[in-house]
Write an enzyme that holds these catalytic residues in place. Structure first.
Site, PDB file in Angstrom:
ATOM      1  N   HIS A  32       0.844  -1.201   0.000  1.00 41.17           N
ATOM      2  CA  HIS A  32       0.000   0.000   0.000  1.00 41.17           C
ATOM      3  C   HIS A  32       0.883   1.258   0.000  1.00 41.17           C
ATOM      4  O   HIS A  32       0.614   2.221  -0.719  1.00 41.17           O
ATOM      5  CB  HIS A  32      -0.876   0.065   1.261  1.00 41.17           C
ATOM      6  CG  HIS A  32      -1.929  -0.993   1.371  1.00 41.17           C
ATOM      7  ND1 HIS A  32      -2.065  -1.781   2.492  1.00 41.17           N
ATOM      8  CD2 HIS A  32      -2.918  -1.367   0.528  1.00 41.17           C
ATOM      9  CE1 HIS A  32      -3.107  -2.601   2.326  1.00 41.17           C
ATOM     10  NE2 HIS A  32      -3.638  -2.377   1.145  1.00 41.17           N
ATOM     11  N   ARG A  58      -2.096  -6.144  -8.348  1.00 43.93           N
ATOM     12  CA  ARG A  58      -0.986  -7.082  -8.136  1.00 43.93           C
ATOM     13  C   ARG A  58      -0.944  -8.183  -9.179  1.00 43.93           C
ATOM     14  O   ARG A  58       0.101  -8.724  -9.484  1.00 43.93           O
ATOM     15  CB  ARG A  58      -1.113  -7.756  -6.752  1.00 43.93           C
ATOM     16  CG  ARG A  58      -0.804  -6.834  -5.614  1.00 43.93           C
ATOM     17  CD  ARG A  58      -1.372  -7.355  -4.330  1.00 43.93           C
ATOM     18  NE  ARG A  58      -2.824  -7.237  -4.353  1.00 43.93           N
ATOM     19  CZ  ARG A  58      -3.609  -7.391  -3.314  1.00 43.93           C
ATOM     20  NH1 ARG A  58      -3.085  -7.703  -2.137  1.00 43.93           N
ATOM     21  NH2 ARG A  58      -4.905  -7.261  -3.421  1.00 43.93           N
ATOM     22  N   SER A  95      -2.897  -7.501   3.176  1.00 44.89           N
ATOM     23  CA  SER A  95      -3.144  -7.390   4.621  1.00 44.89           C
ATOM     24  C   SER A  95      -3.502  -8.768   5.188  1.00 44.89           C
ATOM     25  O   SER A  95      -3.094  -9.111   6.303  1.00 44.89           O
ATOM     26  CB  SER A  95      -4.284  -6.407   4.894  1.00 44.89           C
ATOM     27  OG  SER A  95      -3.975  -5.134   4.388  1.00 44.89           O
TER      28      SER A  95
HETATM   29  P1  ADP Z   1      -9.884  -3.345  -0.470  1.00 43.65           P
HETATM   30  O1  ADP Z   1     -10.706  -4.042   0.578  1.00 43.65           O
HETATM   31  O2  ADP Z   1     -10.507  -2.094  -0.967  1.00 43.65           O
HETATM   32  O3  ADP Z   1      -9.363  -4.217  -1.578  1.00 43.65           O
HETATM   33  P2  ADP Z   1      -7.160  -3.291   0.475  1.00 43.65           P
HETATM   34  O4  ADP Z   1      -6.630  -2.539   1.637  1.00 43.65           O
HETATM   35  O5  ADP Z   1      -7.040  -4.778   0.487  1.00 43.65           O
HETATM   36  O6  ADP Z   1      -8.651  -2.801   0.354  1.00 43.65           O
HETATM   37  O7  ADP Z   1      -6.477  -2.787  -0.875  1.00 43.65           O
HETATM   38  C1  ADP Z   1      -6.611  -1.445  -1.271  1.00 43.65           C
HETATM   39  C2  ADP Z   1      -6.006  -1.299  -2.656  1.00 43.65           C
HETATM   40  O8  ADP Z   1      -4.612  -1.538  -2.586  1.00 43.65           O
HETATM   41  C3  ADP Z   1      -6.546  -2.276  -3.711  1.00 43.65           C
HETATM   42  O9  ADP Z   1      -6.581  -1.617  -4.964  1.00 43.65           O
HETATM   43  C4  ADP Z   1      -5.500  -3.361  -3.745  1.00 43.65           C
HETATM   44  O10 ADP Z   1      -5.458  -4.012  -5.013  1.00 43.65           O
HETATM   45  C5  ADP Z   1      -4.240  -2.546  -3.499  1.00 43.65           C
HETATM   46  N1  ADP Z   1      -3.177  -3.334  -2.911  1.00 43.65           N
HETATM   47  C6  ADP Z   1      -3.242  -4.134  -1.833  1.00 43.65           C
HETATM   48  N2  ADP Z   1      -2.047  -4.712  -1.584  1.00 43.65           N
HETATM   49  C7  ADP Z   1      -1.213  -4.261  -2.555  1.00 43.65           C
HETATM   50  C8  ADP Z   1       0.163  -4.510  -2.876  1.00 43.65           C
HETATM   51  N3  ADP Z   1       0.893  -5.381  -2.178  1.00 43.65           N
HETATM   52  N4  ADP Z   1       0.689  -3.873  -3.944  1.00 43.65           N
HETATM   53  C9  ADP Z   1      -0.065  -3.028  -4.687  1.00 43.65           C
HETATM   54  N5  ADP Z   1      -1.371  -2.763  -4.445  1.00 43.65           N
HETATM   55  C10 ADP Z   1      -1.927  -3.372  -3.391  1.00 43.65           C
END
Ligand code: ADP
Length: 164
Positions: free
Chosen positions: A17, A90, A128
């Site tokens: 993130h 990803r 996460s």
């Molecule tokens: P949500 O429940 O909205 O998916 P997340 O916190 O899981 O919330 O993810 C928020 C955003 O960050 C999403 O677009 C997800 O694809 C992206 N994301 C999560 N982990 C990564 C990562 N390791 N690298 C790049 N983008 C990520």
């Protein structure tokens, strides 16, 4: 001035993130990282805890703000004059899910443009959920979450193991 929003659960914020936040903050005048209340998920951290962690890890980014919202993303965007949604991708599964969400948001609110940033190769497997799953087994989390988040995760893991 172009304001972008990076919405998500951030339960907790990971280095993946943070990489997206860093890259997006360079491309827009202002970036709002917004913790979205998503009732279909069962978060470990409260909205306030997630906001505090995000604020701590983004404190050196001058044009990044942290907020939360319980409602439709496009309503928050309309209220705050935001037209760009930043999301991370990803893999092909993320791409497909983001594609559907981007089209859905645009169909409700024509002004909402989604920009996908591809994950840094170091973080393509990182989520996460992964951090929470392996954290339970005592895996060192330093390479997955920012240093400010480590003590919060350790405390949460202690709370969870004390409750069972
Ligand atoms: P949500 O429940 O909205 O998916 P997340 O916190 O899981 O919330 O993810 C928020 C955003 O960050 C999403 O677009 C997800 O694809 C992206 N994301 C999560 N982990 C990564 C990562 N390791 N690298 C790049 N983008 C990520």
């Amino acid at each position: 001035m172009t304001i972008a929003i990076y919405p998500g659960s951030f339960d907790p914020v990971t280095l993946g993130h943070l990489d997206i936040i860093r890259r997006a903050s360079k491309r827009f005048d202002k970036l709002i990282v917004c913790v979205m209340v998503n009732s279909s998920k069962h978060p470990w951290f409260t909205i306030e805890e997630r906001k505090e962690m995000l604020a701590a890890v983004t404190k050196d980014f001058q044009n990044v703000e942290v907020d939360s919202f319980d409602g439709l993303l496009v309503d928050y965007m309309a209220q705050n004059d935001i037209s760009v949604i930043v999301r991370g991708a990803r893999n092909i599964e993320d791409f497909e899910a983001e594609n559907v969400m981007a089209r859905a948001n645009k169909s409700i609110a024509g002004f909402a443009e989604t920009i996908l940033l591809f994950s840094d190769p170091r973080y393509t497997f990182l989520s996460s959920s992964f951090v929470k799953n392996v954290g339970k087994y005592g895996v060192d989390l330093q390479q997955y979450i920012p240093p400010q988040v480590i003590p919060k995760m350790q405390q949460k893991l202690r709370d969870i193991s004390a409750a069972v």
